[in-house]
Motif scaffolding. Structure first.
Motif, PDB file in Angstrom:
ATOM      1  N   UNK A 197     -14.697  -2.908  -8.283  1.00 14.05           N
ATOM      2  CA  UNK A 197     -15.683  -1.950  -7.789  1.00 14.05           C
ATOM      3  C   UNK A 197     -14.997  -0.663  -7.334  1.00 14.05           C
ATOM      4  N   UNK A 198     -15.793   0.358  -7.174  1.00 15.56           N
ATOM      5  CA  UNK A 198     -15.238   1.652  -6.759  1.00 15.56           C
ATOM      6  C   UNK A 198     -14.530   1.524  -5.412  1.00 15.56           C
ATOM      7  N   UNK A 199     -15.128   0.746  -4.522  1.00 10.21           N
ATOM      8  CA  UNK A 199     -14.543   0.573  -3.190  1.00 10.21           C
ATOM      9  C   UNK A 199     -13.228  -0.202  -3.226  1.00 10.21           C
ATOM     10  N   UNK A 200     -13.045  -1.037  -4.267  1.00  9.56           N
ATOM     11  CA  UNK A 200     -11.839  -1.876  -4.357  1.00  9.56           C
ATOM     12  C   UNK A 200     -10.739  -1.251  -5.204  1.00  9.56           C
ATOM     13  N   UNK A 201     -10.995  -0.076  -5.794  1.00 12.71           N
ATOM     14  CA  UNK A 201      -9.949   0.593  -6.554  1.00 12.71           C
ATOM     15  C   UNK A 201      -8.789   0.956  -5.618  1.00 12.71           C
ATOM     16  N   UNK A 202      -7.576   0.744  -6.091  1.00 10.46           N
ATOM     17  CA  UNK A 202      -6.394   0.985  -5.276  1.00 10.46           C
ATOM     18  C   UNK A 202      -5.836  -0.264  -4.636  1.00 10.46           C
ATOM     19  N   UNK A 203      -6.513  -1.413  -4.852  1.00 11.33           N
ATOM     20  CA  UNK A 203      -6.072  -2.662  -4.228  1.00 11.33           C
ATOM     21  C   UNK A 203      -5.424  -3.648  -5.203  1.00 11.33           C
ATOM     22  N   UNK A 204      -5.508  -3.389  -6.492  1.00 12.42           N
ATOM     23  CA  UNK A 204      -4.982  -4.313  -7.479  1.00 12.42           C
ATOM     24  C   UNK A 204      -3.491  -4.157  -7.716  1.00 12.42           C
ATOM     25  N   UNK A 205      -2.960  -4.995  -8.590  1.00 12.90           N
ATOM     26  CA  UNK A 205      -1.526  -4.971  -8.898  1.00 12.90           C
ATOM     27  C   UNK A 205      -1.118  -3.666  -9.558  1.00 12.90           C
ATOM     28  N   UNK A 206      -1.979  -3.099 -10.381  1.00 13.46           N
ATOM     29  CA  UNK A 206      -1.674  -1.831 -11.047  1.00 13.46           C
ATOM     30  C   UNK A 206      -1.389  -0.735 -10.026  1.00 13.46           C
ATOM     31  N   UNK A 207      -2.259  -0.602  -9.051  1.00  8.06           N
ATOM     32  CA  UNK A 207      -2.079   0.434  -8.029  1.00  8.06           C
ATOM     33  C   UNK A 207      -0.919   0.124  -7.090  1.00  8.06           C
ATOM     34  N   UNK A 208      -0.623  -1.155  -6.911  1.00  7.76           N
ATOM     35  CA  UNK A 208       0.481  -1.537  -6.027  1.00  7.76           C
ATOM     36  C   UNK A 208       1.835  -1.118  -6.589  1.00  7.76           C
TER      37      UNK A 208
END
Length: 543
Positions: free
Chosen positions: A365-376
């Motif tokens: 979801x838009x709110x959860x973008x930035x929390x996954x392995x890709x962003x990490x």
């Protein structure tokens, strides 16, 4: 690549001479080849020590590997970098001959048993197979799983009559090589072997969501998937072949320790072309292999001393291919390629087994973008770059998201025993009978995938920019009923063989995968755990 000898102290830098004799010739430096070389050397050292303290090693051992020795490279050592290995010189990059349904087909529908030679669709399954010392332990996702006790007791011991292959028989050998950093010495684990193991330490927030959803659905927590005193059914963190956050391979675990042995020669860039037989064609007396130096390629032979052995450890693809080109296999196939028939053995190359799998993937979801392995790991979704502090943390501490193998957490279920509860209060929960053995493995990855093929995904991830966060369930039928075959494309080992997997040909496997897809969708769309992070389904999608 050039042929060369791998040595830590330079005790022998020259390639073996043509026709040199050996007691053991090991063909293939993958997991089995590295382990067998280690055990032969250590057994010989112990034997000589018991006879005479100063007795030189009497047994000569040769290992021939077609690939290189890249197991110490950063691309191999960093667990997350396995995407950098696919499609490179360290990957055999096989593709099966199966013609599969196009990606747009609705995987919820009943799969037909259409012959692979009929219809239109994708050409084959991409098969990552490690090429080099360490074999596929350099290119896989490093999950340390032994299977279940029932695999050895029911399948191997009872079905095939292999009396010494029951779970109680093989467990001591698993313990002998294991060196677990997370678990203490116990009935099922050891801390004193050569193969380093640790339980997954990195946990992405999406992985925690997955574990919470499993609990919400009534799945039991399994803290050790290698504990044979209980069923594998349940969810939890996987054990990984790692040491302080770095990948452990068969070469680093078993070969490094014996490279200095004066009676052991390990050659890379030396693909074996055929087995050599005595005049009667009854016994193997050596091998013929190819060497390359300064762009010059030549063939030379390695022969056995009296009582010696050639040990084939080239994996499920190359071992049958080598037997076939050497004249051992189905007569009809050998004659088709002009190969003299030494032994008419119909089973060679047949009964190939692999695990059918499908992908369920969703964008966060838009709110959860930035929390996954890709962003990490990657700045602004640019998969070609690594955040400086992430790389530094791995280099200094061996910790952080670079220790992730994508699928650090997961579950095992028996799809035949998992059914919705009939009462209204628990309608959304699943029950799993722990006494039953699993037929489905769930590998959860806190990353969205660009294709519905797991292996093809690894090849494309490294080139994608601005990739959004998401999560994926890889659903695997771990007790497959489908059977395939390895056959020849030509009489030369230089040509890749034909690989027919038939992954979609047995309705029972498709039932398992379909149940897995339905379960994944239910977890994502009905649990309170996934509700804040679920955006939209990507694969398989509504079509």
């Amino acid at each position: 690549m050039s042929s060369r000898v791998i040595s830590r102290r330079g005790h022998r830098c020259q390639l073996p001479s043509d026709g040199e004799e050996w007691d053991y010739i090991i063909v293939g430096g993958g997991a089995a080849g590295c382990l067998i070389a280690n055990r032969l050397i250590r057994h010989n050292m112990a034997k000589n020590a018991s006879i005479s303290k100063g007795c030189p090693p009497s047994v000569k051992i040769l290992l021939l590997e077609a690939g290189d020795a890249a197991y110490s490279s950063e691309a191999v050592k960093v667990p997350y970098f396995l995407q950098k290995l696919t499609g490179t010189s360290g990957d055999w990059a096989f593709r099966s001959n199966d013609i599969l349904p196009p990606f747009s087909q609705n995987l919820d529908e009943k799969a037909s048993s259409t012959s692979s030679s009929e219809g239109k669709g994708r050409n084959g399954v991409y098969l990552i197979r490690g090429k080099g010392l360490g074999g596929s332990t350099c290119t896989n996702v490093s999950l340390y799983l032994r299977g279940a006790a029932v695999d050895f007791d029911k399948s191997w011991k009872e079905t095939y009559g292999l009396d010494r292959w029951g779970s109680k028989d093989v467990l001591p050998y698993f313990q002998k090589h294991e060196r677990h950093a997370t678990r203490s010495e116990s009935k099922f684990h050891s801390t004193s072997g050569e193969w380093d193991v640790q339980t997954a330490a990195y946990r992405n927030s999406f992985s925690q969501v997955f574990l919470d959803a499993c609990k919400e659905k009534g799945s039991p927590l399994n803290t050790d998937f290698n504990n044979w005193s209980r069923s594998q059914v349940g969810h939890g963190a996987f054990d990984l072949s790692q040491h302080k956050g770095r990948r452990v391979t068969a070469a680093s675990a078993f070969l490094d320790a014996i490279l200095e042995a004066p009676n052991f020669v390990c050659c890379v860039g030396t693909p074996v072309q055929r087995l050599l037989f005595d005049k009667e064609g009854n016994a193997v007396v050596g091998v013929e292999y190819r060497t390359t130096n300064a762009a010059r390629t030549s063939l030379q032979t390695a022969h056995l001393r009296s009582g010696g052995e050639v040990i084939l450890t080239s994996g499920a693809i190359h071992t049958p291919q080598l037997l076939l080109v050497s004249g051992i296999g189905p007569k009809v196939e050998l004659e088709k390629h002009g190969i003299p028939v030494l032994i008419d053995l119909p089973g060679v190359g047949r009964n190939l087994q692999d695990h059918p799998s499908v992908i369920y993937s969703a964008e966060a979801s838009k709110a959860a973008q930035g929390k996954g392995l890709t962003s990490a790991i990657h700045p602004r979704g640019n998969n070609s770059k690594i955040k400086f502090m992430v790389k530094l943390r791995w280099l200094v501490l061996g910790k952080g998201p670079l220790t992730s193998v994508y699928v650090d957490h997961g579950a095992f279920y028996n799809t035949k025993q998992c059914q919705p509860r009939p009462d209204e209060e628990s309608k959304k929960k699943m029950v799993s009978k722990e006494e039953s053995f699993a037929d489905l493995q769930v590998r959860f990855a806190p990353i969205k995938v660009p294709t519905p093929s797991g292996n093809d995904t690894l090849r494309t991830l490294r080139t994608i920019h601005n990739f959004k966060d998401g999560f994926t369930f890889q659903l695997i039928a771990i007790r497959p009923h489908c059977r395939g075959a390895v056959t020849l494309r030509s009489a030369s080992m230089s040509d890749k063989p034909c690989i027919q997997l038939n992954l979609t040909h047995d309705a029972r496997d498709m039932d398992t995968l379909r149940a897995g897809l339905q379960m994944a969708r239910e977890y994502v769309t009905t649990t309170t755990a996934f509700k804040p992070v679920y955006g939209r389904e990507v694969f398989p999608g509504k079509n």
